[in-house]
Write a protein that holds these residues in place. Structure first.
Motif, PDB file in Angstrom:
ATOM      1  N   VAL A  11       1.151  -1.395   0.256  1.00 45.29           N
ATOM      2  CA  VAL A  11       0.000   0.392   0.070  1.00 45.29           C
ATOM      3  C   VAL A  11       0.969   0.882  -0.078  1.00 45.29           C
ATOM      4  CG1 VAL A  11      -1.792   1.292   0.804  1.00 45.29           C
ATOM      5  CG2 VAL A  11      -1.735  -1.122   1.358  1.00 45.29           C
ATOM      6  N   GLU A  12       0.791   2.130  -1.192  1.00 53.02           N
ATOM      7  CA  GLU A  12       1.329   3.066  -1.040  1.00 53.02           C
ATOM      8  C   GLU A  12       0.172   4.390  -0.564  1.00 53.02           C
ATOM      9  OE1 GLU A  12       4.239   2.128  -4.338  1.00 53.02           O
ATOM     10  OE2 GLU A  12       2.461   3.651  -4.860  1.00 53.02           O
ATOM     11  N   LEU A  13       0.920   5.861   0.065  1.00 51.23           N
ATOM     12  CA  LEU A  13      -0.629   6.552   0.958  1.00 51.23           C
ATOM     13  C   LEU A  13      -0.069   8.054  -0.624  1.00 51.23           C
ATOM     14  CD1 LEU A  13       0.247   6.888   4.553  1.00 51.23           C
ATOM     15  CD2 LEU A  13      -1.335   5.677   2.438  1.00 51.23           C
ATOM     16  N   ASP A  14      -1.265   8.499  -1.866  1.00 55.58           N
ATOM     17  CA  ASP A  14      -1.044   9.091  -1.593  1.00 55.58           C
ATOM     18  C   ASP A  14      -1.446  10.618  -1.345  1.00 55.58           C
ATOM     19  OD1 ASP A  14       0.007   7.701  -3.898  1.00 55.58           O
ATOM     20  OD2 ASP A  14      -1.458   7.579  -5.246  1.00 55.58           O
ATOM     21  N   LEU A  15      -0.939  11.847  -1.184  1.00 53.11           N
ATOM     22  CA  LEU A  15      -1.496  12.843  -0.070  1.00 53.11           C
ATOM     23  C   LEU A  15      -2.105  14.023  -1.112  1.00 53.11           C
ATOM     24  CD1 LEU A  15       0.892  12.919   3.438  1.00 53.11           C
ATOM     25  CD2 LEU A  15      -0.834  11.232   2.321  1.00 53.11           C
ATOM     26  N   PHE A  16      -2.503  14.049  -0.312  1.00 52.37           N
ATOM     27  CA  PHE A  16      -3.440  15.631  -1.407  1.00 52.37           C
ATOM     28  C   PHE A  16      -3.724  16.681  -0.712  1.00 52.37           C
ATOM     29  CE2 PHE A  16      -7.181  13.822  -0.751  1.00 52.37           C
ATOM     30  CZ  PHE A  16      -7.629  14.360  -0.710  1.00 52.37           C
ATOM     31  N   SER A  17      -3.658  17.592  -0.731  1.00 50.82           N
ATOM     32  CA  SER A  17      -4.063  18.333  -0.376  1.00 50.82           C
ATOM     33  C   SER A  17      -4.281  20.465  -1.134  1.00 50.82           C
ATOM     34  CB  SER A  17      -2.461  19.953   1.033  1.00 50.82           C
ATOM     35  OG  SER A  17      -2.933  21.004   0.671  1.00 50.82           O
ATOM     36  N   ASP A  18      -5.455  21.104  -0.589  1.00 46.82           N
ATOM     37  CA  ASP A  18      -5.973  21.770  -1.301  1.00 46.82           C
ATOM     38  C   ASP A  18      -5.183  23.681  -1.360  1.00 46.82           C
ATOM     39  OD1 ASP A  18      -7.541  20.822  -3.430  1.00 46.82           O
ATOM     40  OD2 ASP A  18      -9.803  20.509  -0.873  1.00 46.82           O
ATOM     41  N   GLU A  19      -4.545  23.381   0.368  1.00 45.27           N
ATOM     42  CA  GLU A  19      -3.793  24.613   0.282  1.00 45.27           C
ATOM     43  C   GLU A  19      -2.683  24.413   0.766  1.00 45.27           C
ATOM     44  OE1 GLU A  19      -4.785  25.161   5.040  1.00 45.27           O
ATOM     45  OE2 GLU A  19      -6.938  25.348   4.289  1.00 45.27           O
ATOM     46  N   GLU A  20      -1.700  25.566   0.333  1.00 45.00           N
ATOM     47  CA  GLU A  20       0.452  25.260   0.192  1.00 45.00           C
ATOM     48  C   GLU A  20       0.526  24.438   1.308  1.00 45.00           C
ATOM     49  OE1 GLU A  20       3.274  28.738  -0.545  1.00 45.00           O
ATOM     50  OE2 GLU A  20       0.896  29.474  -1.680  1.00 45.00           O
ATOM     51  N   LEU A  21       1.461  23.927   0.962  1.00 43.08           N
ATOM     52  CA  LEU A  21       2.070  22.694   1.484  1.00 43.08           C
ATOM     53  C   LEU A  21       3.192  23.676   2.801  1.00 43.08           C
ATOM     54  CD1 LEU A  21       3.029  20.010  -0.264  1.00 43.08           C
ATOM     55  CD2 LEU A  21       0.897  19.779   1.021  1.00 43.08           C
ATOM     56  N   GLU A  22       2.997  23.550   3.436  1.00 44.81           N
ATOM     57  CA  GLU A  22       3.772  23.834   4.676  1.00 44.81           C
ATOM     58  C   GLU A  22       4.615  22.939   5.331  1.00 44.81           C
ATOM     59  OE1 GLU A  22       2.614  26.223   7.324  1.00 44.81           O
ATOM     60  OE2 GLU A  22       1.108  28.060   5.867  1.00 44.81           O
TER      61      GLU A  22
END
Length: 538
Positions: free
Chosen positions: A389-400
């Motif tokens: 299993v791999e985790l695909d991380l997403f975010s609608d905000e700018e990453l910090e």
């Protein structure tokens, strides 16, 4: 029963097995029982008239698909309970020569086995004659690529279903004006290094063998020290919806499906309570394969979760998670997706002997902190190794770059759990911030390659971004590769994998498992192509 020799009967395990052994013995038939794929090849050399292959109830179609993939010339009779018309169609399409209900009488079963063997004998004679005829005429008659390039039809009407790599090969013949190309040309198209030239020869050898088994002679000739030529007349059948020849898939409409209005979305989410066990009945997985640019073979799969609301509205999990306001419910949904996927992967191995790895699951990045420390114990609970299993991380905000986030990513890296960032953004300033992050790589969303094909300036930015990420040591996957133009662009970028409609449509679990059972050597077979029917995963 001479003609029934080497016919394999796939049936459901249980009382039926003992019944058939007794009844066949009464009729004087020599019968052997095989319980694994490794034993089938050995048993075919025995003096038994029939081979019985018992599998667990309900899994006959998947085992038939695997047997047909591994033993192309083997006669297979499938015996399953509760056969409906659709069940018979499924069995025949997955590779059975005949399908019978469990209550079939022994004389009828033996007659079917006799017919299968007889048909194979005559087919072998006919194949030799057909090969001679096609060998003489293939230079003048037409070979047709149809079904958007997935089927090669010989002049005598025999169709060969192509794998992804074989489809790329025939595409190369089509795109070269004189239907000839050098090994270097094909290796460049497939992203292979010069040291991998034998991979091209192996691919063509496998395709020739497939054609021979189907009774046709494939007119691919080697040009010594240079490459290959297709000596027949090869044409691509234009599909009704195609606007230009060999455009395998229509352009993806960026607003492909009508998006729900904010009010519809709000009302739908009010009915979703993931803490309610019955809510899982409305959640389902779909799968899309990805392909390695270095080999042209399947290298992994993305698992996508969809929720169907009581009103029939079907929403992807990332859309649901973006708009679900309650953190407790968001975390519950993420954990349900992870646990369900892990349970499915274990079940595929234990029940079907199918191993799948590198399965990506999209999660919001803010949900990583509450669950990352439990990932190793979850994998251990389901007897899975980290590569599953791999985790695909997403975010609608700018990453910090917060210390807590980097700590979580570093922890997962030390546990050999791959983490990717999924992004539609290729701005250099933002990509530079990823330098030193303990992640496997970046997955670019479909709109990136779509825009790059429309806008030369954006294409240059994409090339720069891929180079920048490669320099930082990240792997790169690009999504939305739906046609040849997008595929060719992807192959010219510094990336490791691509996916889209050109690799596969979204598939149900059954579709994915059948693909996994019958595909060329790929991500699903992992470190060793073990074919046991039971045991621990990986």
């Amino acid at each position: 029963m001479e003609h029934a020799h080497c016919v394999l009967i796939v049936l459901e395990e249980g009382e039926g097995l003992h019944y058939w052994l007794e009844q066949l013995r009464v009729f004087g038939t020599k019968t052997s029982v095989v319980r694994s794929l490794e034993k089938v090849a050995e048993a075919r050399l025995s003096q038994a008239d029939l081979l019985l292959f018992p599998v667990e109830t309900g899994y006959v179609p998947l085992m038939v698909a695997k047997l047909r993939n591994d033993f192309g010339s083997l006669g297979i009779v499938a015996v399953q309970s509760g056969l409906s018309a659709s069940a018979r169609v499924q069995l025949l399409l997955t590779g059975a020569d005949a399908c019978l209900a469990m209550d079939v009488q022994v004389p009828e079963l033996m007659a079917w086995c006799h017919a299968v063997r007889r048909r194979n004998v005559y087919a072998a004679v006919g194949a030799a004659q057909a090969m001679e005829e096609v060998q003489d005429q293939s230079g003048q008659q037409e070979w047709i690529l149809r079904d958007k390039g997935w089927t090669l039809v010989a002049p005598n009407g025999v169709g060969l279903e192509l794998t992804h790599s074989e489809r790329q090969l025939m595409d190369a013949f089509i795109r070269h004006a004189d239907a000839r190309f050098s090994r270097e040309d094909l290796m460049r198209d497939k992203g292979l290094a010069a040291s991998d030239s034998r991979a091209v020869d192996s691919l063509i050898s496998r395709l020739r063998r497939k054609a021979t088994q189907a009774g046709v002679a494939l007119p691919i000739k080697s040009v010594h020290g240079w490459g290959y030529t297709f000596t027949g007349k090869l044409i691509a059948q234009q599909e009704p919806q195609d606007t230009e020849i060999m455009e395998f898939y229509a352009q993806r409409d960026e607003q492909e499906a009508s998006q729900p209005t904010p009010l519809e979305l709000l009302r739908a989410l009010e009915t979703l309570d993931v803490l309610d066990p019955q809510a899982s009945e409305a959640l389902s997985f779909s799968y899309q394969l990805r392909v390695a640019t270095s080999t042209g073979q399947y290298s992994g799969v993305d698992a996508q979760v969809f929720w169907t609301s009581p009103t029939g509205l079907r929403l992807s999990s990332d859309l649901v998670l973006r708009h679900m306001p309650d953190a407790i419910h968001r975390q519950a949904l993420c954990e349900w997706m992870l646990r369900t996927l892990m349970a499915d992967v274990r079940r595929w191995w234990q029940e079907y002997s199918l191993r799948a790895s590198h399965i990506g699951l999209k999660l919001p990045i803010d949900m990583l902190l509450p669950i990352y420390k439990r990932m190793p114990s979850m994998l251990s609970q389901f007897e899975l190794q980290p590569c599953c299993v791999e985790l695909d991380l997403f975010s609608d905000e700018e990453l910090e770059e917060t210390p807590e986030l980097i700590q979580a990513l570093q922890f997962l890296k030390e546990q050999d759990i791959q983490v990717w960032l999924t992004s539609p953004d290729i701005e250099n300033s933002k990509l530079n911030r990823l330098r030193g992050w303990p992640i496997s790589g970046v997955k670019l969303e479909a709109e990136v390659i779509q825009r790059a094909c429309r806008e030369p300036t954006f294409k240059a930015l994409l090339e720069t971004a891929c180079h920048l990420l490669s320099e930082q040591g990240f792997e790169l996957v690009i999504k939305g590769v739906d046609n040849l133009e997008q595929r060719d662009l992807a192959l010219n970028l510094e990336l490791g994998h691509y996916q889209g409609r050109l690799t596969s449509e979204l598939m149900s679990e059954d579709g994915f498992l059948l693909t996994l059972a019958s595909s060329e050597p790929s991500f699903g077979q992992g470190h060793e192509a073990s074919r046991r029917l039971s045991g621990s995963v990986l």
